[in-house]
Design a protein around this motif. Structure first.
Motif, PDB file in Angstrom:
ATOM      1  N   MET A 133       0.822  -1.195   0.000  1.00 51.65           N
ATOM      2  CA  MET A 133       0.000   0.000   0.000  1.00 51.65           C
ATOM      3  C   MET A 133       0.861   1.252   0.000  1.00 51.65           C
ATOM      4  O   MET A 133       0.602   2.200  -0.726  1.00 51.65           O
ATOM      5  CB  MET A 133      -0.899  -0.032   1.259  1.00 51.65           C
ATOM      6  N   ARG A 134       1.869   1.237   0.855  1.00 52.48           N
ATOM      7  CA  ARG A 134       2.774   2.387   0.914  1.00 52.48           C
ATOM      8  C   ARG A 134       3.528   2.537  -0.391  1.00 52.48           C
ATOM      9  O   ARG A 134       3.779   3.668  -0.840  1.00 52.48           O
ATOM     10  CB  ARG A 134       3.750   2.180   2.083  1.00 52.48           C
ATOM     11  N   GLU A 135       3.870   1.467  -0.995  1.00 50.53           N
ATOM     12  CA  GLU A 135       4.604   1.552  -2.267  1.00 50.53           C
ATOM     13  C   GLU A 135       3.718   2.146  -3.366  1.00 50.53           C
ATOM     14  O   GLU A 135       4.182   2.933  -4.202  1.00 50.53           O
ATOM     15  CB  GLU A 135       5.086   0.154  -2.679  1.00 50.53           C
ATOM     16  N   ARG A 136       2.427   1.729  -3.341  1.00 51.95           N
ATOM     17  CA  ARG A 136       1.521   2.306  -4.356  1.00 51.95           C
ATOM     18  C   ARG A 136       1.357   3.799  -4.139  1.00 51.95           C
ATOM     19  O   ARG A 136       1.323   4.581  -5.105  1.00 51.95           O
ATOM     20  CB  ARG A 136       0.152   1.607  -4.291  1.00 51.95           C
ATOM     21  N   ILE A 137       1.253   4.233  -2.927  1.00 57.58           N
ATOM     22  CA  ILE A 137       1.103   5.679  -2.656  1.00 57.58           C
ATOM     23  C   ILE A 137       2.353   6.426  -3.087  1.00 57.58           C
ATOM     24  O   ILE A 137       2.281   7.505  -3.693  1.00 57.58           O
ATOM     25  CB  ILE A 137       0.829   5.904  -1.158  1.00 57.58           C
ATOM     26  N   GLN A 138       3.522   5.847  -2.784  1.00 53.54           N
ATOM     27  CA  GLN A 138       4.766   6.504  -3.181  1.00 53.54           C
ATOM     28  C   GLN A 138       4.872   6.579  -4.699  1.00 53.54           C
ATOM     29  O   GLN A 138       5.320   7.592  -5.253  1.00 53.54           O
ATOM     30  CB  GLN A 138       5.959   5.724  -2.603  1.00 53.54           C
ATOM     31  N   LEU A 139       4.431   5.497  -5.363  1.00 52.43           N
ATOM     32  CA  LEU A 139       4.480   5.498  -6.837  1.00 52.43           C
ATOM     33  C   LEU A 139       3.545   6.558  -7.403  1.00 52.43           C
ATOM     34  O   LEU A 139       3.902   7.291  -8.352  1.00 52.43           O
ATOM     35  CB  LEU A 139       4.098   4.096  -7.341  1.00 52.43           C
ATOM     36  N   SER A 140       2.352   6.683  -6.828  1.00 51.51           N
ATOM     37  CA  SER A 140       1.402   7.715  -7.300  1.00 51.51           C
ATOM     38  C   SER A 140       1.965   9.117  -7.074  1.00 51.51           C
ATOM     39  O   SER A 140       1.818  10.020  -7.909  1.00 51.51           O
ATOM     40  CB  SER A 140       0.056   7.556  -6.569  1.00 51.51           C
ATOM     41  N   LYS A 141       2.645   9.260  -5.914  1.00 49.34           N
ATOM     42  CA  LYS A 141       3.223  10.580  -5.643  1.00 49.34           C
ATOM     43  C   LYS A 141       4.335  10.893  -6.622  1.00 49.34           C
ATOM     44  O   LYS A 141       4.443  12.032  -7.115  1.00 49.34           O
ATOM     45  CB  LYS A 141       3.771  10.574  -4.204  1.00 49.34           C
ATOM     46  N   ASP A 142       5.166   9.898  -6.922  1.00 53.23           N
ATOM     47  CA  ASP A 142       6.248  10.132  -7.890  1.00 53.23           C
ATOM     48  C   ASP A 142       5.691  10.479  -9.265  1.00 53.23           C
ATOM     49  O   ASP A 142       6.201  11.384  -9.963  1.00 53.23           O
ATOM     50  CB  ASP A 142       7.150   8.901  -7.971  1.00 53.23           C
ATOM     51  N   ILE A 143       4.651   9.748  -9.638  1.00 60.19           N
ATOM     52  CA  ILE A 143       4.037  10.033 -10.955  1.00 60.19           C
ATOM     53  C   ILE A 143       3.447  11.443 -10.972  1.00 60.19           C
ATOM     54  O   ILE A 143       3.591  12.195 -11.938  1.00 60.19           O
ATOM     55  CB  ILE A 143       2.960   8.978 -11.265  1.00 60.19           C
ATOM     56  N   LEU A 144       2.798  11.830  -9.875  1.00 63.24           N
ATOM     57  CA  LEU A 144       2.191  13.168  -9.807  1.00 63.24           C
ATOM     58  C   LEU A 144       3.265  14.257  -9.821  1.00 63.24           C
ATOM     59  O   LEU A 144       3.117  15.295 -10.504  1.00 63.24           O
ATOM     60  CB  LEU A 144       1.347  13.257  -8.532  1.00 63.24           C
ATOM     61  N   ASP A 145       4.356  14.038  -9.110  1.00 65.92           N
ATOM     62  CA  ASP A 145       5.452  15.021  -9.128  1.00 65.92           C
ATOM     63  C   ASP A 145       6.061  15.147 -10.524  1.00 65.92           C
ATOM     64  O   ASP A 145       6.405  16.253 -10.982  1.00 65.92           O
ATOM     65  CB  ASP A 145       6.532  14.598  -8.128  1.00 65.92           C
ATOM     66  N   GLN A 146       6.207  14.028 -11.199  1.00 62.66           N
ATOM     67  CA  GLN A 146       6.765  14.071 -12.550  1.00 62.66           C
ATOM     68  C   GLN A 146       5.848  14.830 -13.498  1.00 62.66           C
ATOM     69  O   GLN A 146       6.307  15.650 -14.303  1.00 62.66           O
ATOM     70  CB  GLN A 146       6.999  12.647 -13.041  1.00 62.66           C
ATOM     71  N   GLU A 147       4.542  14.571 -13.394  1.00 63.50           N
ATOM     72  CA  GLU A 147       3.600  15.310 -14.254  1.00 63.50           C
ATOM     73  C   GLU A 147       3.617  16.806 -13.939  1.00 63.50           C
ATOM     74  O   GLU A 147       3.507  17.654 -14.836  1.00 63.50           O
ATOM     75  CB  GLU A 147       2.200  14.733 -14.056  1.00 63.50           C
ATOM     76  N   LEU A 148       3.741  17.122 -12.631  1.00 63.13           N
ATOM     77  CA  LEU A 148       3.786  18.540 -12.255  1.00 63.13           C
ATOM     78  C   LEU A 148       5.037  19.213 -12.800  1.00 63.13           C
ATOM     79  O   LEU A 148       4.985  20.364 -13.293  1.00 63.13           O
ATOM     80  CB  LEU A 148       3.746  18.634 -10.724  1.00 63.13           C
ATOM     81  N   GLU A 149       6.159  18.506 -12.718  1.00 56.15           N
ATOM     82  CA  GLU A 149       7.385  19.071 -13.281  1.00 56.15           C
ATOM     83  C   GLU A 149       7.269  19.267 -14.795  1.00 56.15           C
ATOM     84  O   GLU A 149       7.703  20.301 -15.348  1.00 56.15           O
ATOM     85  CB  GLU A 149       8.561  18.157 -12.948  1.00 56.15           C
ATOM     86  N   GLU A 150       6.701  18.274 -15.473  1.00 58.86           N
ATOM     87  CA  GLU A 150       6.528  18.414 -16.930  1.00 58.86           C
ATOM     88  C   GLU A 150       5.594  19.579 -17.271  1.00 58.86           C
ATOM     89  O   GLU A 150       5.836  20.352 -18.204  1.00 58.86           O
ATOM     90  CB  GLU A 150       5.973  17.099 -17.487  1.00 58.86           C
TER      91      GLU A 150
END
Length: 363
Positions: A1-18
């Motif tokens: 569960m924690r890994e999925r949340i971290q993955l979603s956060k990483d994906i969201l940060d990457q989209e925000l940076e883009e």
């Protein structure tokens, strides 16, 4: 569960940076486009300014060329006028052609203008202003105010006194100082000159033909004067007028008229130079002195109408220049009658080629 949340956060940060990078790229592109458009506008503005300056220079050059052309045309017209005047002065030229080529006409031909002396016109403008200001004063004070203007003093010295008090050079005065003799009114007493001048100012002089026993109207009535001239010409055909001493010029000559002051009832003016007895009411007057007195009286009549408000700028369609022109006409009339040859200028040589045959020299 924690890994999925971290993955979603990483994906969201990457989209925000883009997304942030895209926004910055778009903003930079807009700034670059705006800078490019500003540079283009500034360059276009510079080019338009250069073109405008070039057109202004061209128009200024055309304006100078037009002025040069106008000056050349005026010089050409003046040269033609001078050439015409020289041609008119050649032998066999008629007087009519000489009259048609007067100085003022040549000026109008060359420049298309009517020059007027500005100094005298300014004096006349001041006289009109003083006349308007004096309209609220009592009549005697208003008359004194208007008579004291620079324009009226000029007219008095240059036109009125030389015309009204005109005198001639007599052979018996050949040894006299001519400067003193030609002074206006040299043959009249001071009292008579004052009375004569006052009579012309008030229009209180009466004239009648020498043969008439009835009083005529004052000198300011042109219809009566014309009627008198017609009656006199008819009577003169039957007999000449009496040769006596004229009251004003003191010359013994044909005196076709008689004169008196309307305020008198049976006596001539005290101190007058008339050779008649003091009990005689009418004073002898030659034709030329009568015309001089009438010219002065007509001038004062017009000036009095201005003072009384019967005539003025804006009244009855009259303009300041129109009034000034008529006043100058009356001054010119005093000058022409003063020299005793005013009738010569009433005939147009162009329409009367035999005008010289009409001249009658009167002594």
């Amino acid at each position: 569960m924690r890994e999925r949340i971290q993955l979603s956060k990483d994906i969201l940060d990457q989209e925000l940076e883009e997304l942030t990078a895209q926004l910055f790229d778009q903003a930079n592109k807009m700034v670059i486009d705006e800078a490019r458009m500003r540079d283009n506008l500034e360059n276009a503005n510079k080019e338009l300014r250069c073109e405008l300056k070039d057109w202004i220079r061209r128009f200024e050059t055309r304006g100078e060329e037009l002025k040069d052309l106008q000056r050349s045309l005026r010089a050409l017209q003046a040269a033609k006028a001078r050439s015409a005047s020289i041609t008119a002065l050649s032998p066999g030229t008629s007087v009519a052609n000489l009259d048609q080529l007067s100085g003022s006409k040549i000026y109008r031909m060359a420049y298309g203008q009517l020059p007027v002396d500005g100094y005298i016109f300014i004096e006349f403008q001041d006289h009109i202003k003083q006349t308007a200001l004096a309209s609220s004063l009592p009549p005697s004070q208003a008359q004194a105010t208007t008579q004291s203007t620079l324009f009226m003093r000029r007219c008095m010295v240059e036109d009125i006194e030389p015309c009204l008090f005109y005198n001639y050079q007599h052979p018996q005065f050949a040894g006299m100082n001519l400067t003193l003799f030609f002074k206006p009114g040299a043959g009249m007493s001071s009292a008579f000159k004052r009375k004569l001048l006052d009579g012309t100012m008030r229009g209180s002089l009466l004239f009648t033909p020498f043969y008439s026993s009835t009083e005529s109207l004052p000198a300011a009535d042109p219809i009566e004067r014309l009627d008198q001239d017609r009656r006199i010409s008819t009577v003169f055909a039957a007999g000449p007028p009496p040769k006596t001493r004229c009251t004003i010029c003191t010359v013994v000559r044909d005196c076709e008229y008689r004169m008196r002051f309307s305020s008198e009832v049976g006596a001539s003016p005290t101190g007058g130079p008339s050779s008649s007895a003091a009990t005689i009411e009418w004073m002898s007057l030659c034709r030329f002195c009568r015309e001089r007195v009438i010219a002065v009286t007509d001038f004062f009549t017009y000036i009095n109408h201005l003072r009384q408000g019967a005539i003025g700028p804006g009244k009855q369609g009259a303009s300041l220049l129109g009034i000034y022109r008529h006043v100058l006409y009356l001054r010119r009339r005093m000058a022409s009658t003063r020299i005793g040859s005013g009738a010569m200028f009433e005939v147009d040589p162009a329409t009367n080629p035999d005008w010289e045959k009409m001249i009658q020299i009167l002594n």
